[in-house]
Write a protein that holds these residues in place. Structure first.
Motif, PDB file in Angstrom:
ATOM      1  N   GLN A 242       1.239  -1.571   0.195  1.00 44.52           N
ATOM      2  CA  GLN A 242       0.172  -0.016  -0.172  1.00 44.52           C
ATOM      3  C   GLN A 242       0.614   1.068  -0.427  1.00 44.52           C
ATOM      4  O   GLN A 242       0.509   2.666  -0.751  1.00 44.52           O
ATOM      5  CB  GLN A 242      -1.052   0.239   1.387  1.00 44.52           C
ATOM      6  N   ILE A 243       2.469   0.839   0.828  1.00 44.27           N
ATOM      7  CA  ILE A 243       2.989   2.008   0.552  1.00 44.27           C
ATOM      8  C   ILE A 243       3.901   2.441  -0.276  1.00 44.27           C
ATOM      9  O   ILE A 243       3.948   3.359  -1.352  1.00 44.27           O
ATOM     10  CB  ILE A 243       3.799   2.156   1.830  1.00 44.27           C
ATOM     11  N   PHE A 244       4.257   1.168  -0.980  1.00 42.52           N
ATOM     12  CA  PHE A 244       5.666   1.210  -2.477  1.00 42.52           C
ATOM     13  C   PHE A 244       4.400   0.416  -2.953  1.00 42.52           C
ATOM     14  O   PHE A 244       4.908  -0.482  -3.631  1.00 42.52           O
ATOM     15  CB  PHE A 244       6.663   0.305  -1.545  1.00 42.52           C
ATOM     16  N   ALA A 245       3.483   0.984  -3.034  1.00 43.38           N
ATOM     17  CA  ALA A 245       3.184   0.738  -5.040  1.00 43.38           C
ATOM     18  C   ALA A 245       3.607   0.884  -5.651  1.00 43.38           C
ATOM     19  O   ALA A 245       4.045   1.730  -5.555  1.00 43.38           O
ATOM     20  CB  ALA A 245       0.664   0.834  -4.658  1.00 43.38           C
ATOM     21  N   PRO A 246       3.682  -0.180  -7.106  1.00 49.98           N
ATOM     22  CA  PRO A 246       4.328   0.265  -8.530  1.00 49.98           C
ATOM     23  C   PRO A 246       3.780   1.419  -9.108  1.00 49.98           C
ATOM     24  O   PRO A 246       2.695   1.652  -8.655  1.00 49.98           O
ATOM     25  CB  PRO A 246       4.408  -0.905  -8.680  1.00 49.98           C
ATOM     26  N   GLN A 247       4.369   2.364  -9.358  1.00 50.46           N
ATOM     27  CA  GLN A 247       4.480   4.078  -9.817  1.00 50.46           C
ATOM     28  C   GLN A 247       4.477   3.818 -11.459  1.00 50.46           C
ATOM     29  O   GLN A 247       5.494   3.403 -11.117  1.00 50.46           O
ATOM     30  CB  GLN A 247       4.489   4.814  -9.305  1.00 50.46           C
ATOM     31  N   GLN A 248       3.593   4.059 -12.344  1.00 51.15           N
ATOM     32  CA  GLN A 248       3.881   4.744 -13.963  1.00 51.15           C
ATOM     33  C   GLN A 248       5.316   5.490 -13.438  1.00 51.15           C
ATOM     34  O   GLN A 248       5.439   6.831 -13.654  1.00 51.15           O
ATOM     35  CB  GLN A 248       2.792   4.975 -14.651  1.00 51.15           C
ATOM     36  N   SER A 249       6.293   5.224 -14.408  1.00 50.64           N
ATOM     37  CA  SER A 249       7.105   5.658 -14.731  1.00 50.64           C
ATOM     38  C   SER A 249       7.038   7.334 -16.048  1.00 50.64           C
ATOM     39  O   SER A 249       6.272   6.484 -16.550  1.00 50.64           O
ATOM     40  CB  SER A 249       8.413   5.250 -14.886  1.00 50.64           C
ATOM     41  N   PRO A 250       7.671   7.822 -16.418  1.00 49.62           N
ATOM     42  CA  PRO A 250       7.874   8.628 -17.765  1.00 49.62           C
ATOM     43  C   PRO A 250       7.766   7.739 -19.094  1.00 49.62           C
ATOM     44  O   PRO A 250       6.831   7.984 -19.988  1.00 49.62           O
ATOM     45  CB  PRO A 250       9.125   9.660 -17.732  1.00 49.62           C
ATOM     46  N   THR A 251       8.987   6.802 -18.646  1.00 51.79           N
ATOM     47  CA  THR A 251       9.348   5.789 -19.859  1.00 51.79           C
ATOM     48  C   THR A 251       7.620   4.131 -19.812  1.00 51.79           C
ATOM     49  O   THR A 251       7.492   3.985 -21.529  1.00 51.79           O
ATOM     50  CB  THR A 251      10.466   4.593 -19.876  1.00 51.79           C
ATOM     51  N   GLY A 252       7.028   4.171 -19.063  1.00 52.02           N
ATOM     52  CA  GLY A 252       5.431   3.780 -19.364  1.00 52.02           C
ATOM     53  C   GLY A 252       5.365   2.478 -18.081  1.00 52.02           C
ATOM     54  O   GLY A 252       4.813   1.417 -18.022  1.00 52.02           O
ATOM     55  N   ALA A 253       6.813   2.608 -18.116  1.00 51.42           N
ATOM     56  CA  ALA A 253       7.006   0.861 -16.688  1.00 51.42           C
ATOM     57  C   ALA A 253       7.080   1.791 -15.541  1.00 51.42           C
ATOM     58  O   ALA A 253       7.096   2.713 -14.891  1.00 51.42           O
ATOM     59  CB  ALA A 253       9.268   0.692 -16.789  1.00 51.42           C
ATOM     60  N   ALA A 254       6.330   0.375 -15.384  1.00 51.88           N
ATOM     61  CA  ALA A 254       5.916   0.353 -13.758  1.00 51.88           C
ATOM     62  C   ALA A 254       6.784  -0.419 -12.824  1.00 51.88           C
ATOM     63  O   ALA A 254       7.526  -0.911 -12.721  1.00 51.88           O
ATOM     64  CB  ALA A 254       4.356  -0.787 -13.537  1.00 51.88           C
ATOM     65  N   ALA A 255       7.314   0.802 -11.989  1.00 55.54           N
ATOM     66  CA  ALA A 255       8.082   0.366 -11.026  1.00 55.54           C
ATOM     67  C   ALA A 255       7.823   0.548  -9.878  1.00 55.54           C
ATOM     68  O   ALA A 255       7.056   1.709  -9.424  1.00 55.54           O
ATOM     69  CB  ALA A 255       9.425   1.062 -11.374  1.00 55.54           C
ATOM     70  N   ALA A 256       7.978  -0.155  -8.810  1.00 55.30           N
ATOM     71  CA  ALA A 256       7.726   1.095  -7.201  1.00 55.30           C
ATOM     72  C   ALA A 256       8.756   1.100  -6.323  1.00 55.30           C
ATOM     73  O   ALA A 256      10.090   1.614  -7.340  1.00 55.30           O
ATOM     74  CB  ALA A 256       8.390  -1.019  -6.229  1.00 55.30           C
ATOM     75  N   PRO A 257       8.461   2.486  -6.192  1.00 54.60           N
ATOM     76  CA  PRO A 257       9.839   4.090  -5.471  1.00 54.60           C
ATOM     77  C   PRO A 257      10.492   3.115  -4.019  1.00 54.60           C
ATOM     78  O   PRO A 257      10.686   2.205  -4.190  1.00 54.60           O
ATOM     79  CB  PRO A 257       7.987   4.527  -4.937  1.00 54.60           C
ATOM     80  N   LYS A 258      11.435   3.743  -4.869  1.00 51.95           N
ATOM     81  CA  LYS A 258      12.749   3.339  -3.129  1.00 51.95           C
ATOM     82  C   LYS A 258      12.239   4.592  -2.540  1.00 51.95           C
ATOM     83  O   LYS A 258      12.660   4.098  -1.173  1.00 51.95           O
ATOM     84  CB  LYS A 258      13.863   3.826  -3.602  1.00 51.95           C
TER      85      LYS A 258
END
Length: 174
Positions: A130-146
């Protein structure tokens, strides 16, 4: 006893009383100034991960009155020095003062709301995802924030924010 001796003693007694009176008045005045400079502390919010906890007074608080939208945006975007590291699978617990719970509170992570409605609980737990849910990056890939910038928002009548507490959660490296 001579008249000169009596006058000298009377003068010393008067001088002593005057000094004590001036000192007492000065101490009272200093006390009033010190009291007027004191501010009532804001309510606390606490974030716990495992056995580690950090607590904080409000980053923004208007003595229980609604914050302006500008002040709230500033508070939510500010980075906090209250930090914890979270490992995958760990739960994140949030605790608030009973007065904040009575009013209601919500949590914002990286500028996004994470709760469907304000909570009236003094304590609530959240999953790592819930806290580190993957987010859409500008390139379109989904990555969990650090890093997750977490804001606890006290919600007053009419949905107006009354206070904001800031925490930074760092994702533990695998």
């Amino acid at each position: 006893m001579s008249i000169a001796t009596r006058r000298s003693r009377l003068s010393m007694q008067t001088t002593g009383r005057t000094v004590r009176t001036v000192a007492a008045v000065g101490a009272a005045a200093f006390g009033l100034v010190a009291l007027s400079a004191c501010e009532k502390p804001t309510p606390l919010a606490t974030v716990t991960v495992g056995s580690e906890s950090v607590h904080s007074e409000a980053a923004c608080y208007n003595d229980g009155k609604a914050l302006s939208p500008k002040d709230l945006r500033h508070c939510i975007s500010a980075k906090s020095d209250k930090k914890l590291t979270v490992g995958e699978g760990q739960r994140i617990s949030v605790g608030v003062d009973p007065d904040v719970a009575e009013s209601g509170w919500a949590m914002v992570v990286n500028g996004q709301g994470t709760m469907s409605e304000a909570s009236k609980d003094t304590y609530r737990s959240f999953d790592f995802d819930q806290i580190f849910a993957p987010q859409q990056s500008p390139t379109g890939a989904a990555a969990a924030p650090k890093t997750a910038q977490v804001a606890i928002i006290e919600v007053g009548k009419g949905g107006k924010a009354k206070g904001a507490w800031q925490f930074t959660l760092n994702r533990k490296s695998s």
